[in-house]
Each structure stands twice: as C-alpha cells, then as structure tokens.
Design a protein around this motif. Structure first.
Motif, PDB file in Angstrom:
ATOM      1  N   ILE A  30       0.861  -1.191   0.000  1.00 45.42           N
ATOM      2  CA  ILE A  30       0.000   0.000   0.000  1.00 45.42           C
ATOM      3  C   ILE A  30       0.889   1.229   0.000  1.00 45.42           C
ATOM      4  N   LYS A  69      -9.863  -0.677 -10.902  1.00 46.30           N
ATOM      5  CA  LYS A  69      -9.016  -1.839 -10.621  1.00 46.30           C
ATOM      6  C   LYS A  69      -8.410  -2.344 -11.919  1.00 46.30           C
ATOM      7  N   ASN A  78       0.449   5.507  -0.792  1.00 50.06           N
ATOM      8  CA  ASN A  78      -0.327   6.697  -1.164  1.00 50.06           C
ATOM      9  C   ASN A  78      -1.747   6.366  -1.615  1.00 50.06           C
ATOM     10  N   ASN A  79      -2.454   5.583  -0.827  1.00 42.50           N
ATOM     11  CA  ASN A  79      -3.843   5.205  -1.122  1.00 42.50           C
ATOM     12  C   ASN A  79      -3.977   4.300  -2.334  1.00 42.50           C
ATOM     13  N   LEU A  80      -2.883   3.781  -2.833  1.00 46.02           N
ATOM     14  CA  LEU A  80      -2.902   2.797  -3.905  1.00 46.02           C
ATOM     15  C   LEU A  80      -2.595   1.434  -3.305  1.00 46.02           C
ATOM     16  N   GLU A  81      -3.477   0.475  -3.542  1.00 51.36           N
ATOM     17  CA  GLU A  81      -3.254  -0.883  -3.053  1.00 51.36           C
ATOM     18  C   GLU A  81      -2.801  -1.762  -4.210  1.00 51.36           C
ATOM     19  N   GLU A 123      -5.402  -1.315  -7.191  1.00 52.69           N
ATOM     20  CA  GLU A 123      -6.695  -0.754  -6.804  1.00 52.69           C
ATOM     21  C   GLU A 123      -6.479   0.712  -6.454  1.00 52.69           C
ATOM     22  N   PHE A 124      -6.962   1.587  -7.355  1.00 53.21           N
ATOM     23  CA  PHE A 124      -6.735   3.021  -7.219  1.00 53.21           C
ATOM     24  C   PHE A 124      -7.798   3.666  -6.329  1.00 53.21           C
ATOM     25  N   SER A 125      -7.478   4.841  -5.823  1.00 57.50           N
ATOM     26  CA  SER A 125      -8.369   5.517  -4.878  1.00 57.50           C
ATOM     27  C   SER A 125      -9.698   5.916  -5.507  1.00 57.50           C
ATOM     28  N   ASP A 126      -9.750   6.034  -6.841  1.00 55.13           N
ATOM     29  CA  ASP A 126     -11.013   6.380  -7.507  1.00 55.13           C
ATOM     30  C   ASP A 126     -11.858   5.148  -7.817  1.00 55.13           C
TER      31      ASP A 126
END
Length: 210
Positions: free
Chosen positions: A69, A105, A71-74, A99-102
C-alpha cells in the motif's frame, strides 16, 4: 487515468501516481521509456521485464507477491508461473492487481504462462482493466488469453507481449488475439485516456517508428 504503452509488456499508468510496469532493457528493440515513475513493478526477473536500473529518479520498486500500500494505492502481487509446468521451465511470474483511490481496478499479467487457478481468478474477478500477454511461445497465446478474458469480463482489454516490427522474438502478432472478438477495437498512439468505464473494448497501442 492515462495509460501509455512503451512496447512489449511495459506500460506507464498515471492516476494520481505514476507507475511503470515491466521495464525492458535496450536489447529488446523498443526505445527506452522517457518516464519518471513513482513506482516500478516487475512481474519477474528476465531482461525484458526488470530494467529498473535504467531509471535514475527516486522510485519504489515492487517485485514480490503480497500486499503493498502506497499513497492510497493498493497493489496485490499474485504468484503465478511463466509456463505450464509450475515454473520448471521459465520460473515464477507475478500478476499485479492495482486498486486506485477512484475505484478503478487494473491487472497487469506479466509473462503469464498458464490459465490461473480458481483462487487467483477469484482475486481478479472485479477488475476493470486487464493487460494480458497474447503472443504465445513464452506466455499464454491468443486463445488462452481470450479464455481468461471471457472468465474475468473486464471492460478494457489491453493486449501486450506480441510481435511488432521492433522485436524479433518468435511470438505472434496481436491480430491473432483481436480476431477472436466481436467487440469494439480502439487503436491509439502514444496514450489512452480513461474518463469513464462503460462498454467493453479492446485497446491496441501503436508505437511510432522513428
């Protein structure tokens, strides 16, 4: 989201953060990307997928399975194989799921050499975008790639790792893959902008010859 194809299995993805996937070295035949990524992912350690040393800016290198993980990117690395014999011929491979913050996927399949098992497919069943090898010989071929696409049903299908005028690898051209489908084919140069994901489509990139 902006997606750039640099050739082979190498993509740049910009979506709040810049990711470079599977960079190659100069022996492959494509121009080396002029790109400054925040993250580099490598699906396996072959010369046409692991040339992170060519990039001199500061970046995070991810080349192992598991959860990451940043910066909010998994990013989830799923262990697979480069062949049909559990890695005995060409070793292991990692499918990376982003898996992006918006909510978008995306999966980059690396040099996948087989149909993934049920558990791996289940991990990927919610992806919107797939980058999948289609050229055969070293990886799955066009028919196997279509089988995976038919199972996962992503909205945006991006073929990779196929024959072009830049390379002399014994792999097939992309037409063998796209001819299997009866859905829109979007052909782009340079980069592809994604503002919404609706109809299912194949996106085929073209690199300008110098």
């Amino acid at each position: 989201m902006i997606i750039k194809w640099f050739g082979h299995s190498c993509f740049g993805v910009e979506n709040g953060i810049k990711i470079l996937m599977d960079p190659f070295n100069k022996n492959v035949g494509y121009p080396i990307p002029n790109y400054q990524p925040d993250i580099i992912t490598e699906s396996h350690q072959h010369f046409d997928h692991n040339a992170h040393h060519l990039f001199k800016n500061k970046f995070v290198l991810i080349n192992t399975p598991g959860n990451h993980i940043l910066n909010n990117l998994e990013i989830t690395g799923l262990k697979t194989y480069h062949d049909k014999t559990h890695g005995h011929e060409r070793g292991e491979n990692i499918i990376f799921k982003f898996e992006f913050s918006d909510g978008i996927k995306l999966a980059h399949c690396g040099d996948l050499g087989h149909i993934p098992d049920k558990d791996t497919l289940k991990e990927l069943e919610d992806i919107d975008i797939i980058m999948i090898p289609v050229g055969g010989y070293y990886t799955i071929d066009a028919k196997q790639a279509k089988e995976i696409v038919d199972i996962l049903k992503p909205k945006i299908i991006i073929p990779m790792h196929y024959k072009t005028n830049f390379i002399d690898f014994p792999i097939s051209f992309v037409d063998e893959f796209i001819d299997l489908f009866d859905i829109p084919i979007i052909r782009v140069e340079e980069e592809f902008h994604i503002e919404g994901i609706n109809e299912t489509k194949i996106v085929v990139f073209k690199i300008k010859e110098v």
